[in-house]
Scaffold this motif. Structure first.
Motif, short mmCIF file in Angstrom:
data_model
loop_
_atom_site.label_atom_id
_atom_site.label_comp_id
_atom_site.label_asym_id
_atom_site.label_seq_id
_atom_site.Cartn_x
_atom_site.Cartn_y
_atom_site.Cartn_z
N ARG A 271 0.98 -1.23 0.07
CA ARG A 271 -0.11 -0.19 0.05
C ARG A 271 0.98 1.24 -0.12
N PRO A 310 -17.44 7.46 -1.10
CA PRO A 310 -16.93 6.47 -0.57
C PRO A 310 -16.53 5.16 -1.51
N THR A 311 -17.32 5.04 -2.29
CA THR A 311 -17.08 3.96 -3.32
C THR A 311 -15.89 4.13 -4.30
N TYR A 312 -15.54 5.52 -4.83
CA TYR A 312 -14.67 5.76 -5.60
C TYR A 312 -13.46 6.52 -5.08
N VAL A 314 -10.43 5.25 -4.30
CA VAL A 314 -9.02 5.15 -4.85
C VAL A 314 -9.29 5.60 -6.05
N VAL A 315 -10.33 5.55 -6.94
CA VAL A 315 -10.19 6.05 -8.40
C VAL A 315 -10.05 7.50 -8.46
N PHE A 318 -6.51 7.69 -8.41
CA PHE A 318 -5.94 7.47 -9.78
C PHE A 318 -6.27 8.36 -10.93
N ALA B 143 -4.78 0.35 -9.14
CA ALA B 143 -6.34 1.04 -9.00
C ALA B 143 -7.37 0.12 -9.68
N TYR B 146 -8.57 -2.09 -6.86
CA TYR B 146 -9.20 -1.50 -5.70
C TYR B 146 -10.53 -1.23 -6.29
N PHE B 147 -10.72 -0.83 -7.71
CA PHE B 147 -11.99 -0.41 -8.24
C PHE B 147 -13.06 -1.75 -8.36
N GLN B 150 -14.32 -2.33 -4.96
CA GLN B 150 -15.44 -1.24 -4.37
C GLN B 150 -16.54 -1.24 -5.23
N ASN B 151 -16.41 -1.74 -6.64
CA ASN B 151 -17.53 -1.24 -7.35
C ASN B 151 -18.42 -2.53 -7.23
N ILE B 260 -2.49 -7.11 -6.78
CA ILE B 260 -1.23 -6.71 -6.90
C ILE B 260 -0.14 -7.89 -6.99
#
Lengths: 337, 354
Positions: A271, A310-312, A314-315, A318, B143, B146-147, B150-151, B260
């Motif tokens: 991480r 909250p859902t996105y 991380v996006v 990015f 990314a 994680y996407f 979470q999606n 990863i």
């Protein structure tokens, strides 16, 4: 700054307006209409401060990475491993001695020594071979991750700060107004504030050391042209080892910090490796101010993202990276070419 | 400029291509064809099919890294994306999301979307060079992981999709160990042959030129960026095929598939095998799968804890990259070179400079 304002009047205007809006958001008591739209001010303020302190942590990790890369073009993908190792070493040092503050020098020294070993045993043997360095450091991080899982176990570990640092403190930021006219002030954990201040002090100290001292001059000269520097008689290998030790030690300290206000567990190495990658890509490779800016941006994006979408979350991080890459491939404060 | 996706046929050389296949390939092909008769179904599925699939994904990395000079850690993400698309548009146990469309629509659609995805990522990644490419593709792979986790609208979050099964075609149950093995073998051989062909075709040669000297290629009038992005598109097709087969084999796809660690595994496979020749990807995959399957038992027989198999894999990888940047193929070349060496004069003929 004035030169920037002259060269980019529109951008300066946009930045100035953004800063004014941000200051207003921080200091004003929010009108009810705004609260209806984006929620309570307390949430906003804690996201802001959490983002800034997280940025401080990211800066600690990423500055070592960017320093090592900037000077030696060494890509150390075991940097996250150094962070995790620092966290574990600091945890045990604090437990055994009973002093939280002792965790920092111990982690710095132990991880710094690991950095020296990496530099001498690995990177010096394969100078200029980018791909090999990457692969070997990936291999080292796989092996170390398993060794640490073996040695320290797979539990979440939390380094507890001493009593004088625990608990919240009342700050002077107003979050709301009671009906009777009293102002409600934001409470914030002391330890986070202390750590953030420490990160800022360290960052400023690094900047001063790089720009005002002889060693800093040598390092900057090395960043610009390594061969020329060694031709002038500077003992560049010693500078390399020193910078590597310092960068690794910073990662170790960051591990203690991360273990104090978050937690340390297997997987955190990747991480934080990713976080420092994104930070230096956004900020610009090899630039300390770039690392600071990138760390702040990513920390804020992560916290605001996790609060407001909250859902996105991380996006969002990015997306920042993609936008920076698309318009400024060398990073926000990186030098082109 | 040669278009990567249009090259899908085997070399149209004058009739004697049959004779030009090296004898080693005949032996290898025979071994692979008769292997099902000798090994247990478990080994066939867990080792042979698995290695062929991982080999295909690693092959896409080998193509980018070996011929294009771009080491991309996002190949597992492309493979996983294709697998996800098959699950989303095809049928799975998650009926709320899966569309249940017929296979002849789903598979081309999944591959086309994968190509679009890899072109987008490739366009982003080729803005950088060398080491930056590795870092950026690693960040992209993370990314994507994680996407997907979470999606919940498209990728169904943490759980992903299960019961994603290959279609029943020609009355064959393709989930069966033997049928599935031959299916993967077929596609692995097709991919391998196409990569070998492309590496000799104008597009592949131009790509290798771009790898060696982008400025000179640009001066010669080649569009460097377009070649690199096309390489990503081509590699995306191979990775996508591997991803679809992998999803079918496990009959499920979840964020864990594109983690990863998995992305790094693909790099480990490609590098351990050797990035210089397409066969390296498959050699690396076999070694990796064997280690993954048997390291645990091996450690236990040695009296150590079985959980440490990750350590064994990591150490093996470390030793190989430390001593031979060209992986096992490089070790083989060294061995051959040392046999070529004249014992009296010490002259060697075969060894290539690194």
């Amino acid at each position: 700054m004035r030169r920037y304002a002259n060269a980019h009047p529109i951008w300066t205007g946009i930045i100035a307006i953004a800063v004014v809006i941000l200051l207003w958001l921080i200091f004003a008591v929010w009108p009810p209409g705004l609260v209806d739209v984006i929620g309570r001010k307390k949430v906003f303020l804690s996201a802001l401060f959490n983002g800034i302190t997280l940025g401080g942590l990211y800066f600690l990790v990423a500055s070592g990475f960017t320093l090592i890369f900037g000077l030696m073009r060494n890509v150390n993908l075991a940097h996250g491993t150094l962070y995790l190792l620092g966290g574990y070493v600091g945890f045990h040092a604090a437990n055994i001695t009973g002093y939280w503050l002792l965790a920092f020098p111990v982690a710095f020294v132990v991880v710094g020594i690991c950095g020296v070993l990496l530099q001498v045993l690995v990177f010096r043997r394969m100078e200029g071979e980018d791909l090999r360095q990457t692969l070997v450091t990936i291999g080292i991080s796989i092996v170390m991750a398993d060794l640490m899982l073996w040695g320290f176990g797979g539990d979440f570990i939390n380094i507890s700060p001493p009593s004088w640092l625990s608990g919240p403190v009342e700050t002077f930021f107003v979050t709301a107004e009671r009906r009777n006219g009293d102002l409600v002030y934001l409470k914030y954990p002391v330890v986070r504030i202390v750590i953030f201040v420490a990160a800022v002090v360290l960052g400023v100290a690094m900047w001063l050391a790089l720009n005002k001292t002889r060693i800093g001059m040598m390092i900057r000269a090395g960043v610009d042209d390594r061969d020329m520097l060694s031709a002038t008689g500077a003992r560049i290998q010693i500078v390399f080892v020193g910078v590597f030790a310092f960068g690794a030690g910073l990662a170790g300290i960051a591990g203690v910090v991360g273990g104090t206000f978050q937690s340390i567990a297997p997987g955190e190495d990747i991480r934080f490796l990713l976080a420092s990658l994104v930070v230096v890509i956004v900020g610009g490779m090899g630039s300390i101010p770039g690392a600071a800016l990138g760390a702040l941006l990513i920390g804020l994006a992560e916290q605001f993202g996790s609060v407001y979408f909250p859902t996105y979350a991380v996006v969002l991080t990015f997306l920042i990276m993609v936008v920076v890459l698309a318009f400024r491939p060398q990073g926000l404060l990186g030098q082109s070419g | 400029m040669a278009d990567a996706t249009s090259i899908n046929t085997l070399p149209a050389q004058p009739g004697n291509w049959f004779d030009r296949v090296p004898p080693a390939y005949w032996v290898l092909g025979l071994v692979l064809l008769v292997a099902p008769a000798f090994v247990s179904p478990f080994i066939l599925g867990e080792v042979f099919s698995r290695a062929l699939i991982l080999g295909m994904i690693a092959l896409s990395l080998m193509f980018l890294g070996g011929y294009g000079g771009m080491v991309s850690l996002a190949q597992m993400a492309f493979a996983g994306f294709a697998g996800y698309m098959v699950a989303v548009f095809g049928s799975s146990a998650v009926v709320e999301i899966s569309q249940g469309w017929p296979w002849w629509l789903v598979i081309p659609l999944a591959l086309i979307l994968t190509v679009i995805f890899s072109v987008a990522i490739g366009w982003l990644a080729v803005r950088t060079e060398g080491i930056y490419t590795i870092m950026i593709t690693l960040a992209i792979a993370a990314a994507f992981f994680y996407f997907t986790r979470q999606n919940y609208d498209i990728f169904n979050g943490f759980q992903g999709f299960n019961s994603v099964e290959p279609p029943r075609l020609f009355g064959v149950d393709w989930r069966g160990n033997y049928a599935f093995y031959f299916l993967t073998l077929f596609w692995a051989v097709v991919c391998y042959a196409v990569v070998l062909y492309v590496s000799q075709a104008p597009f592949g040669l131009a790509l290798q030129g771009v790898r060696d000297n982008p400025r000179r290629m640009a001066a010669l009038g080649y569009n460097v960026t377009a070649h690199r992005v096309a390489a990503y598109a081509f590699a995306g097709v191979i990775a996508g095929l591997g991803g679809i087969l992998s999803t079918w084999q496990l009959s499920q796809i979840s964020p864990g598939t594109v983690s990863i660690g998995a992305a790094i595994d693909i790099l480990v496979i490609a590098v351990v095998g050797g990035l210089r020749h397409p066969i390296g990807a498959f050699i690396g995959a076999f070694v990796f799968v064997l280690l993954e399957t048997f390291a645990k038992d091996f450690l236990i027989t040695l009296g150590m804890a079985g959980e440490r198999f990750q350590l064994v894999i990591g150490l093996g990888f470390l030793l190989i990259v430390f001593f031979s940047p060209d992986g096992l193929l490089g070790l083989w070349d060294k061995f051959k070179a040392s046999r070529n060496r004249d014992p009296l004069t010490g002259e060697d003929k075969g060894e290539r400079p690194l």
